[in-house]
Design a protein around this motif. Structure first.
Motif, PDB file in Angstrom:
ATOM      1  N   SER A  54      -4.238  19.169   4.333  1.00  0.00           N
ATOM      2  CA  SER A  54      -3.359  18.134   4.101  1.00  0.00           C
ATOM      3  C   SER A  54      -3.873  16.932   4.484  1.00  0.00           C
ATOM      4  CB  SER A  54      -1.893  18.314   4.543  1.00  0.00           C
ATOM      5  OG  SER A  54      -1.128  17.236   4.139  1.00  0.00           O
ATOM      6  N   LEU A  55      -4.321  16.009   3.354  1.00  0.00           N
ATOM      7  CA  LEU A  55      -4.947  14.760   3.797  1.00  0.00           C
ATOM      8  C   LEU A  55      -3.940  13.433   3.384  1.00  0.00           C
ATOM      9  CD1 LEU A  55      -8.446  15.208   2.359  1.00  0.00           C
ATOM     10  CD2 LEU A  55      -7.624  15.299   4.695  1.00  0.00           C
ATOM     11  N   THR A  56      -3.990  12.361   3.815  1.00  0.00           N
ATOM     12  CA  THR A  56      -3.183  11.175   3.471  1.00  0.00           C
ATOM     13  C   THR A  56      -4.175  10.127   2.714  1.00  0.00           C
ATOM     14  OG1 THR A  56      -1.698  11.249   5.474  1.00  0.00           O
ATOM     15  CG2 THR A  56      -1.844   9.549   4.182  1.00  0.00           C
ATOM     16  N   ILE A  57      -3.862   9.866   1.198  1.00  0.00           N
ATOM     17  CA  ILE A  57      -4.706   8.768   0.801  1.00  0.00           C
ATOM     18  C   ILE A  57      -3.729   7.525   0.601  1.00  0.00           C
ATOM     19  CG2 ILE A  57      -5.795   8.260  -1.603  1.00  0.00           C
ATOM     20  CD1 ILE A  57      -5.621  11.450  -2.144  1.00  0.00           C
ATOM     21  N   LYS A  58      -4.279   6.617   1.440  1.00  0.00           N
ATOM     22  CA  LYS A  58      -3.819   5.387   1.299  1.00  0.00           C
ATOM     23  C   LYS A  58      -4.448   4.635  -0.143  1.00  0.00           C
ATOM     24  CE  LYS A  58      -2.822   4.963   5.990  1.00  0.00           C
ATOM     25  NZ  LYS A  58      -2.828   4.348   7.286  1.00  0.00           N
ATOM     26  N   ARG A  59      -3.294   3.952  -0.799  1.00  0.00           N
ATOM     27  CA  ARG A  59      -3.933   3.389  -2.031  1.00  0.00           C
ATOM     28  C   ARG A  59      -3.395   2.093  -2.069  1.00  0.00           C
ATOM     29  NH1 ARG A  59      -4.947   7.286  -5.900  1.00  0.00           N
ATOM     30  NH2 ARG A  59      -4.556   9.464  -5.279  1.00  0.00           N
ATOM     31  N   THR A  60      -4.275   1.128  -3.103  1.00  0.00           N
ATOM     32  CA  THR A  60      -3.943  -0.086  -3.126  1.00  0.00           C
ATOM     33  C   THR A  60      -2.598  -0.321  -4.114  1.00  0.00           C
ATOM     34  OG1 THR A  60      -5.183  -0.155  -5.250  1.00  0.00           O
ATOM     35  CG2 THR A  60      -6.509  -0.957  -3.163  1.00  0.00           C
ATOM     36  N   SER A  61      -2.188  -1.684  -4.149  1.00  0.00           N
ATOM     37  CA  SER A  61      -0.875  -1.579  -4.868  1.00  0.00           C
ATOM     38  C   SER A  61      -1.423  -1.164  -6.416  1.00  0.00           C
ATOM     39  CB  SER A  61      -0.468  -2.925  -4.854  1.00  0.00           C
ATOM     40  OG  SER A  61      -1.434  -3.932  -5.446  1.00  0.00           O
ATOM     41  N   MET A  81       0.726  -1.251   0.119  1.00  0.00           N
ATOM     42  CA  MET A  81       0.117   0.012  -0.003  1.00  0.00           C
ATOM     43  C   MET A  81       0.881   1.110   0.025  1.00  0.00           C
ATOM     44  SD  MET A  81      -3.113   0.796   2.663  1.00  0.00           S
ATOM     45  CE  MET A  81      -2.538  -0.324   3.612  1.00  0.00           C
ATOM     46  N   SER A  82       0.806   1.883  -0.943  1.00  0.00           N
ATOM     47  CA  SER A  82       1.386   3.231  -0.885  1.00  0.00           C
ATOM     48  C   SER A  82       0.813   4.340  -0.470  1.00  0.00           C
ATOM     49  CB  SER A  82       2.016   3.463  -2.404  1.00  0.00           C
ATOM     50  OG  SER A  82       0.767   3.918  -3.176  1.00  0.00           O
TER      51      SER A  82
END
Length: 162
Positions: A36-43, A1-2
């Motif tokens: 400022s938000l953090t977006i966790k992404r799938t691979s 997860m990036s």
């Protein structure tokens, strides 16, 4: 997860989805441009969760809809006109809902007319305080009319303020 912390990647599209799911203005309420938000992404790069400093705002389902976190619920509670996307309960239900127990129809005092089964909803106290977020199991009319049955599958309860 990036993770992306620049706050810009995909947010305009996510705001559009939020406006579609919850109504005009919801996207800006959930994802303010200045924050400022953090977006966790799938691979594969698909957005999976969006976090603020205060916690999870939403998860982004494979069905293209948002699942609210408590922080997202707080933001929508401030932004949406009452009773939109709200299920209202009283003192009797409050401790159970905060403890992430489901809401049953006989304890519901009021409900937003637009609610359909599967919609993300805010469970609020009749005083107006956000108690939890969850998924509606029935439409607004059924929640009002039924004496028995689950109205909301509660996902995340708000701790009691001391």
């Amino acid at each position: 997860m990036s993770e992306s912390t620049d706050g810009s990647a995909g947010l305009p599209q996510l705001r559009t989805i939020a406006d579609y799911q919850f109504g005009a203005g919801a996207g800006t309420a959930l994802f303010p441009p200045a924050e400022s938000l953090t977006i966790k992404r799938t691979s594969s790069g698909r957005p999976q969760q969006i976090h603020a400093a205060d916690g999870r705002i939403v998860s982004f389902g494979t069905d293209g809809r948002f699942t609210l976190g408590l922080e997202g619920g707080r933001r929508l509670d401030d932004a949406l006109a009452e009773p939109a996307y709200r299920v209202v309960v009283d003192d009797e239900s409050e401790p159970f809902v905060r403890d992430e127990k489901n809401v049953f129809t006989k304890f519901v005092l009021a409900v937003g007319d637009e609610i359909r089964p599967g919609d993300e909803v805010l469970v609020v106290h009749e005083r107006g305080e956000l108690l939890a977020v969850g998924t509606a199991r029935l439409d607004a009319g059924a929640i009002r009319d039924f004496e028995t049955g689950m109205a909301v599958n509660v996902r995340e309860g708000a701790p009691a303020e001391t």
